[in-house]
Design a protein around this motif. Structure first.
Motif, PDB file in Angstrom:
ATOM      1  N   LEU A  38       0.827  -1.211   0.000  1.00 23.00           N
ATOM      2  CA  LEU A  38       0.000   0.000   0.000  1.00 23.00           C
ATOM      3  C   LEU A  38       0.857   1.255   0.000  1.00 23.00           C
ATOM      4  O   LEU A  38       0.566   2.229  -0.710  1.00 23.00           O
ATOM      5  N   SER A  39       1.917   1.256   0.778  1.00 22.15           N
ATOM      6  CA  SER A  39       2.818   2.405   0.848  1.00 22.15           C
ATOM      7  C   SER A  39       3.465   2.664  -0.511  1.00 22.15           C
ATOM      8  O   SER A  39       3.539   3.809  -0.969  1.00 22.15           O
ATOM      9  N   TYR A  41       2.349   1.840  -3.518  1.00 23.40           N
ATOM     10  CA  TYR A  41       1.369   2.336  -4.479  1.00 23.40           C
ATOM     11  C   TYR A  41       0.922   3.756  -4.155  1.00 23.40           C
ATOM     12  O   TYR A  41       0.699   4.558  -5.059  1.00 23.40           O
ATOM     13  N   SER A  42       0.791   4.101  -2.886  1.00 22.73           N
ATOM     14  CA  SER A  42       0.351   5.454  -2.549  1.00 22.73           C
ATOM     15  C   SER A  42       1.428   6.485  -2.871  1.00 22.73           C
ATOM     16  O   SER A  42       1.113   7.640  -3.151  1.00 22.73           O
ATOM     17  N   HIS A  43       2.694   6.077  -2.874  1.00 20.47           N
ATOM     18  CA  HIS A  43       3.782   6.991  -3.226  1.00 20.47           C
ATOM     19  C   HIS A  43       4.051   7.032  -4.722  1.00 20.47           C
ATOM     20  O   HIS A  43       4.579   8.012  -5.234  1.00 20.47           O
ATOM     21  N   TYR A  45       1.667   6.109  -7.315  1.00 22.16           N
ATOM     22  CA  TYR A  45       0.506   6.270  -8.193  1.00 22.16           C
ATOM     23  C   TYR A  45      -0.526   7.205  -7.566  1.00 22.16           C
ATOM     24  O   TYR A  45      -0.618   7.300  -6.348  1.00 22.16           O
ATOM     25  N   HIS A  46      -1.295   7.868  -8.431  1.00 26.94           N
ATOM     26  CA  HIS A  46      -2.382   8.714  -7.961  1.00 26.94           C
ATOM     27  C   HIS A  46      -3.664   7.892  -7.933  1.00 26.94           C
ATOM     28  O   HIS A  46      -3.987   7.210  -8.906  1.00 26.94           O
ATOM     29  N   PRO A  47      -4.429   7.979  -6.825  1.00 31.48           N
ATOM     30  CA  PRO A  47      -5.673   7.215  -6.766  1.00 31.48           C
ATOM     31  C   PRO A  47      -6.696   7.759  -7.776  1.00 31.48           C
ATOM     32  O   PRO A  47      -6.762   8.961  -8.020  1.00 31.48           O
ATOM     33  N   LYS A  50     -12.222   4.344  -5.582  1.00 30.24           N
ATOM     34  CA  LYS A  50     -12.227   3.284  -4.579  1.00 30.24           C
ATOM     35  C   LYS A  50     -13.104   2.164  -5.086  1.00 30.24           C
ATOM     36  O   LYS A  50     -14.158   2.401  -5.670  1.00 30.24           O
TER      37      LYS A  50
END
Length: 181
Positions: A38-39, A41-43, A45-47, A50
């Motif tokens: 998760l860390s 991907y959050s750094h 890629y842009h969400p 959901k």
């Protein structure tokens, strides 16, 4: 796309049975793998939204399953921090085995990947709730771990810890121990 297969990132099971979103029975280590994923991907890629399902409802609000997963990750992080603390107190021994010489355990200032200003002596460490023991290096002087300012101690480091046991046939203060086959 459009499917949550979180469990597979922790277990490595990318079969149909493993590509599911249920993480409720994963170990603390597997939950840390998910947290790492998760860390990353959050750094990186842009969400873009959901996924409605186990972790988010149709309004994008977190579900109880997400709160439980986040709590499990927090517990895993605490477990990891405690494990690191224990490794600082009792770094793993260096070890080798040969059919001719048997087992040899020894301590150095870098054994177990822990750099420190003391060498220590090999001891068996028994952890409550665990089977067996493993070799750790134990400080032989100063106050016990966690009591750096204590003036009331026997200047034996952690040698008196009740979870430690000497190796039979080895000198109590030797930095190495050889156990013949």
């Amino acid at each position: 796309a459009g499917r949550d297969a979180t469990r597979a990132f922790a277990t490595g099971d990318f079969t149909q049975a493993g590509l599911v979103d249920d993480v409720s029975a994963l170990s603390p280590g597997e939950m840390l793998a998910i947290q790492s994923w998760l860390s990353f991907y959050s750094h990186s890629y842009h969400p873009v939204g959901k996924l409605v399902g186990r972790f988010y409802d149709e309004n994008g609000a977190p579900t109880e399953a997400l709160r439980q997963a986040e709590a499990a990750i927090e517990e895993a992080l605490k477990f990891q921090a405690e494990s690191e603390r224990r490794k600082q107190q009792f770094p793993p021994c260096n070890s080798e085995w040969s059919s001719a010489g048997g087992s040899r355990f020894w301590c150095s200032r870098q054994s177990g990947g822990v750099n420190r200003d003391w060498t220590g002596v090999p001891r068996k460490l028994y952890r409550p709730g665990s089977r067996g023991s493993h070799c750790v290096c134990v400080r032989t002087t100063g106050p016990p771990w966690g009591q750096p300012d204590s003036s009331e101690h026997s200047d034996r480091g952690d040698l008196d810890n009740p979870h430690l046991q000497e190796y039979d046939g080895c000198h109590p203060l030797a930095e190495q121990c050889v156990l013949k086959v």
